[in-house]
Design a protein around this motif. Sequence first.
Motif, PDB file in Angstrom:
ATOM      1  N   CYS A   1      10.033  -1.158  -7.135  1.00 59.92           N
ATOM      2  CA  CYS A   1       8.879  -1.441  -8.003  1.00 59.92           C
ATOM      3  C   CYS A   1       9.386  -2.075  -9.286  1.00 59.92           C
ATOM      4  CB  CYS A   1       8.095  -0.157  -8.279  1.00 59.92           C
ATOM      5  SG  CYS A   1       9.049   1.102  -9.113  1.00 59.92           S
ATOM      6  N   GLU A   2       8.458  -2.454 -10.162  1.00 60.28           N
ATOM      7  CA  GLU A   2       8.835  -3.116 -11.416  1.00 60.28           C
ATOM      8  C   GLU A   2       9.450  -2.096 -12.383  1.00 60.28           C
ATOM      9  OE1 GLU A   2       8.648  -6.416 -12.151  1.00 60.28           O
ATOM     10  OE2 GLU A   2       8.162  -6.502 -10.003  1.00 60.28           O
ATOM     11  N   PRO A   3      10.315  -2.559 -13.304  1.00 58.40           N
ATOM     12  CA  PRO A   3      10.842  -1.643 -14.318  1.00 58.40           C
ATOM     13  C   PRO A   3       9.699  -0.981 -15.100  1.00 58.40           C
ATOM     14  CG  PRO A   3      12.049  -3.709 -14.372  1.00 58.40           C
ATOM     15  CD  PRO A   3      10.910  -3.904 -13.422  1.00 58.40           C
ATOM     16  N   GLY A   4       9.765   0.328 -15.231  1.00 55.00           N
ATOM     17  CA  GLY A   4       8.728   1.088 -15.933  1.00 55.00           C
ATOM     18  C   GLY A   4       7.531   1.409 -15.059  1.00 55.00           C
ATOM     19  N   GLY A   5       7.535   0.876 -13.847  1.00 59.21           N
ATOM     20  CA  GLY A   5       6.353   1.040 -12.993  1.00 59.21           C
ATOM     21  C   GLY A   5       6.421   2.193 -12.004  1.00 59.21           C
ATOM     22  N   ALA A   6       7.555   2.904 -11.986  1.00 61.71           N
ATOM     23  CA  ALA A   6       7.729   3.920 -10.940  1.00 61.71           C
ATOM     24  C   ALA A   6       6.712   5.059 -10.986  1.00 61.71           C
ATOM     25  CB  ALA A   6       9.161   4.464 -10.967  1.00 61.71           C
ATOM     26  N   PRO A   7       6.427   5.634 -12.166  1.00 63.47           N
ATOM     27  CA  PRO A   7       5.496   6.782 -12.152  1.00 63.47           C
ATOM     28  C   PRO A   7       4.141   6.446 -11.534  1.00 63.47           C
ATOM     29  CG  PRO A   7       6.643   6.683 -14.243  1.00 63.47           C
ATOM     30  CD  PRO A   7       6.990   5.415 -13.509  1.00 63.47           C
ATOM     31  N   ASP A   8       3.603   5.274 -11.865  1.00 63.41           N
ATOM     32  CA  ASP A   8       2.306   4.891 -11.284  1.00 63.41           C
ATOM     33  C   ASP A   8       2.391   4.807  -9.767  1.00 63.41           C
ATOM     34  OD1 ASP A   8       0.728   4.721 -13.568  1.00 63.41           O
ATOM     35  OD2 ASP A   8       1.493   2.708 -14.057  1.00 63.41           O
ATOM     36  N   MET A   9       3.463   4.183  -9.279  1.00 62.15           N
ATOM     37  CA  MET A   9       3.621   4.023  -7.827  1.00 62.15           C
ATOM     38  C   MET A   9       3.813   5.374  -7.145  1.00 62.15           C
ATOM     39  SD  MET A   9       3.623   0.685  -7.285  1.00 62.15           S
ATOM     40  CE  MET A   9       4.661   0.052  -5.988  1.00 62.15           C
ATOM     41  N   VAL A  10       4.570   6.239  -7.784  1.00 62.76           N
ATOM     42  CA  VAL A  10       4.783   7.579  -7.223  1.00 62.76           C
ATOM     43  C   VAL A  10       3.442   8.292  -7.091  1.00 62.76           C
ATOM     44  CG1 VAL A  10       5.708   9.886  -7.742  1.00 62.76           C
ATOM     45  CG2 VAL A  10       7.165   7.856  -8.002  1.00 62.76           C
ATOM     46  N   LEU A  11       2.635   8.221  -8.150  1.00 62.77           N
ATOM     47  CA  LEU A  11       1.346   8.932  -8.140  1.00 62.77           C
ATOM     48  C   LEU A  11       0.382   8.319  -7.123  1.00 62.77           C
ATOM     49  CD1 LEU A  11       1.085   9.621 -11.971  1.00 62.77           C
ATOM     50  CD2 LEU A  11       1.382  11.325 -10.157  1.00 62.77           C
ATOM     51  N   LYS A  12       0.573   7.043  -6.820  1.00 63.74           N
ATOM     52  CA  LYS A  12      -0.253   6.397  -5.776  1.00 63.74           C
ATOM     53  C   LYS A  12       0.201   6.788  -4.364  1.00 63.74           C
ATOM     54  CE  LYS A  12      -0.706   1.996  -7.721  1.00 63.74           C
ATOM     55  NZ  LYS A  12      -0.425   0.593  -7.498  1.00 63.74           N
ATOM     56  N   GLY A  13       1.361   7.411  -4.273  1.00 64.56           N
ATOM     57  CA  GLY A  13       1.850   7.840  -2.957  1.00 64.56           C
ATOM     58  C   GLY A  13       2.678   6.795  -2.238  1.00 64.56           C
ATOM     59  N   THR A  14       3.090   5.744  -2.954  1.00 67.64           N
ATOM     60  CA  THR A  14       3.854   4.652  -2.328  1.00 67.64           C
ATOM     61  C   THR A  14       5.128   5.139  -1.643  1.00 67.64           C
ATOM     62  OG1 THR A  14       3.042   3.230  -4.084  1.00 67.64           O
ATOM     63  CG2 THR A  14       4.877   2.377  -2.785  1.00 67.64           C
ATOM     64  N   PHE A  15       5.758   6.174  -2.238  1.00 64.71           N
ATOM     65  CA  PHE A  15       7.055   6.618  -1.721  1.00 64.71           C
ATOM     66  C   PHE A  15       6.968   7.938  -0.943  1.00 64.71           C
ATOM     67  CE2 PHE A  15       7.772   4.241  -5.741  1.00 64.71           C
ATOM     68  CZ  PHE A  15       8.248   3.083  -5.154  1.00 64.71           C
ATOM     69  N   ASP A  16       5.723   8.364  -0.661  1.00 62.11           N
ATOM     70  CA  ASP A  16       5.519   9.571   0.142  1.00 62.11           C
ATOM     71  C   ASP A  16       5.898   9.283   1.590  1.00 62.11           C
ATOM     72  OD1 ASP A  16       4.552  10.624  -2.145  1.00 62.11           O
ATOM     73  OD2 ASP A  16       2.474  10.873  -1.458  1.00 62.11           O
ATOM     74  N   LYS A  17       5.946  10.348   2.375  1.00 60.13           N
ATOM     75  CA  LYS A  17       6.324  10.191   3.773  1.00 60.13           C
ATOM     76  C   LYS A  17       5.408   9.198   4.500  1.00 60.13           C
ATOM     77  CE  LYS A  17       7.412  12.656   7.974  1.00 60.13           C
ATOM     78  NZ  LYS A  17       7.244  13.863   8.774  1.00 60.13           N
ATOM     79  N   LYS A  18       4.117   9.184   4.135  1.00 60.58           N
ATOM     80  CA  LYS A  18       3.196   8.259   4.789  1.00 60.58           C
ATOM     81  C   LYS A  18       2.936   7.019   3.945  1.00 60.58           C
ATOM     82  CE  LYS A  18       1.159  11.367   8.021  1.00 60.58           C
ATOM     83  NZ  LYS A  18       0.386  12.592   8.124  1.00 60.58           N
ATOM     84  N   GLY A  19       3.701   6.841   2.884  1.00 59.70           N
ATOM     85  CA  GLY A  19       3.498   5.708   1.991  1.00 59.70           C
ATOM     86  C   GLY A  19       4.148   4.435   2.512  1.00 59.70           C
ATOM     87  N   GLN A  20       4.087   3.393   1.664  1.00 60.65           N
ATOM     88  CA  GLN A  20       4.616   2.097   2.080  1.00 60.65           C
ATOM     89  C   GLN A  20       6.126   2.148   2.298  1.00 60.65           C
ATOM     90  OE1 GLN A  20       4.082  -1.038  -0.785  1.00 60.65           O
ATOM     91  NE2 GLN A  20       4.537  -2.655   0.700  1.00 60.65           N
TER      92      GLN A  20
END
Lengths: 380, 388
Positions: free
Chosen positions: B303-322
């Motif tokens: 993800c973009e620098p500084g953008g990780a928390p938003d992506m994490v909360l969206k579930g991007t890196f969850d087991k069923k995420g992107q």
Amino acid sequence: MSKKVAIVSVAQSAGPASKDNFYDQAYRVTRECLDKVGMTRDDLGTVVSASSDIFHGGISCANAYYWETTGAFLKNASRQDGESLFAFMYGAMRIMTGQYDNCLLLALCKGSENPENDTCTLMFGDPFYHRNLGLTETTSAAFQMQAYMEKYGVTKEQCAKVAVKNLGNALRNPYAHRRGKYTVADILNSAPAAAPLTDLQIAPKSEGFVAMLLASEKKAKKLTDKPVWFKGYGSSLDTYFLGDRDLLKTQLRTAAAQAYKMAGIKDPKKEIDVAEVTEPYAFQELLWCEELGFCKPGGAGKMIDKGTTEISGALPVNPSGGVLANNPYVSRGLQRLAEGFLQIRGEAGEHQVDKKVKTALAHGTHGFAGQCHAVAIIGV
Amino acid sequence: MGRPVGIIGVGQTKHGRRMDVAYPELVREAVLRVFEDSGLEPSDIDGVVSGTMPSMMEGVALTHFYFADAMQAVGKPILKTETCGSTGVSIAHTAYYWVASGMADVVLAVGHEKMNEGDAQATMTTVAEPFYQRYFIAGAPGVFSMQSQMWADRYGIPEAKIRDAAAHISVEHHNAAFENPYAHVKIRVTADDVKNSRVITYPVRLLDVCPTSDGACAMIFVSQNKAKKLGRKTAWVKGVGYRGEEYFFGDSDKGLWQGAVLAAKQAYDQAGIKNPRKDLDVAEVYNPFTFQEMLFYECFGFCEPGGAPDMVLKGTFDKKGQLPCDPSGGVLCTNPIGATGLIRVAEAVLQVTGKAGEHQIPKAKTAFSHAMGGVDQFNGVMIVGSEL
């Protein structure tokens, strides 16, 4: 071997305790090694260093401490522990993949900031059985020496002759730590250590920073007129418990057999022109010579009587003075190889052997009674 | 890249507080499993790579001696690779180069640590030299907390958001560990549990931090010819990257950590990966701390620098995420340090060979593995794929 690899440059520090700090010593050999072939840090492909946390002045993760001093900043680099010939092998492998055309090797050990060597080697022992016995490299070597003399009738005088020869050779080596003109009686009458070993038959604790640049065939030819080629390598590990081993039938045979096979050497006694072996205990040079196939088992006592391994002999062993003269624990294997390189190039100065050197053998060992051995063969 | 290199076997111990076995027995457990998994025998092995953390960790130095028998390495060529916390991935790299160079066809890689025999934080304090850094860089949490604060400050990320994202990661990984038979910490936690757990080093709390584990991991690397002969499911090494930077903590930017960025870039270039979030199917990121895991996502281009928390909360890196990250439960639930990096590679291999069991990511073809070491100094990456 899929691709040829050459040694193109070496630099080393002197063995006595130095007031210079670790960084300065490490930087100096790195710089000298690169300057000799007109390279800068930017030209470096990859870096493999050798060091050991137990021989690193009480600082853990030795590689972390010296990383950028050795030119490795933001490079794909790695570290080998315990034996610096491992780093030679690993560096050569990295070049053979074709991913890098050069690799800087470093061996780093500042003996003056370490406790006594055997305070460190005691830590090789497991805390349940070995360590409580006080088993160290020195005490296990004493067992090995006793067994060696008993089995083959090699005398303590013949063992002492190794120290006479090597400390004498060291008089001609500006990097040596301990040197001197001794008689067999001087060696045997030096302070008793672990019987039958006496003080002058045991290597000192030295400083040793060695830098060596490896290059691919194409790169080597650009960097130097006198590349020295990697011809063969072998290493082997023995079983751990000392009592489980035959101390006179070591894994050096296995390591040497691998290296000879790779280098196409059939008769080492004839085909090796000079050998630099790791003999932290005088008698071990005799035993290792036998294991390397320079003579038959038990025959090295007679070989040293004949002067075969003298600097002017038919098969000079440790013309630099070897490890008895200079013992930076982890660095000693790569230092042997650096000496082999200098002999092949005719750049060993006063300790250059008399004969033409085409093929050199370097040997490293560490662990109780030589639990691990590594052998490298280089040549023109 | 040299010759193609495959991985045909993985063996792990049951990680945890293993007071039932001595250290060599622990190593042997992983080594026996890799032989079982690969169908090979010790006589098939051309060389062995061993590695661990510094000798102070367990009080035994140069452990390749001690484990010669447990690793079935007697009479074999050996290399001993150590690069602090990144040791595990450096072991995998060594085994890779050994085969890729043509110097061996079958290499056994073994990483191990028995941390409950010693004091890990005391050991890590001795990584810092005794003159300047040791007084204020004691152990791991202090260092990684400073790094987290630097990162949060750099991108102006609100503390509450980071806290929520860290809790999300912790809950996700602790749940994942239940699906991994070898994982150490198996507890169900809620986001509130994480946010209210004891402060270790502000802002890091107990449930943001990895445990102290005993464990070993063994893997077998083979040449293409050997893999063909064996005819077993093989993971192929697609990219290898490693970078180390300055020793003094204050000398480099740890917020956008160039060592991590460049290690990943080297591996991506070799593997032909342009868009990591799309091109990778799963990642095993070395994540002893929840906060640091987010920073790594950014350095690795997930993800973009500084953008990780938003992506994490969206579930991007969850087991069923992107891009599922650490479906094994990761380092957060299991950390026998000298083995940890190798376990990341092993988990990546299990994923691309479809052998990850309950935590399998469906149709995973390309997997990313990573380890970090030193006082925020080293990063190593290995990318594996199901196709040559």
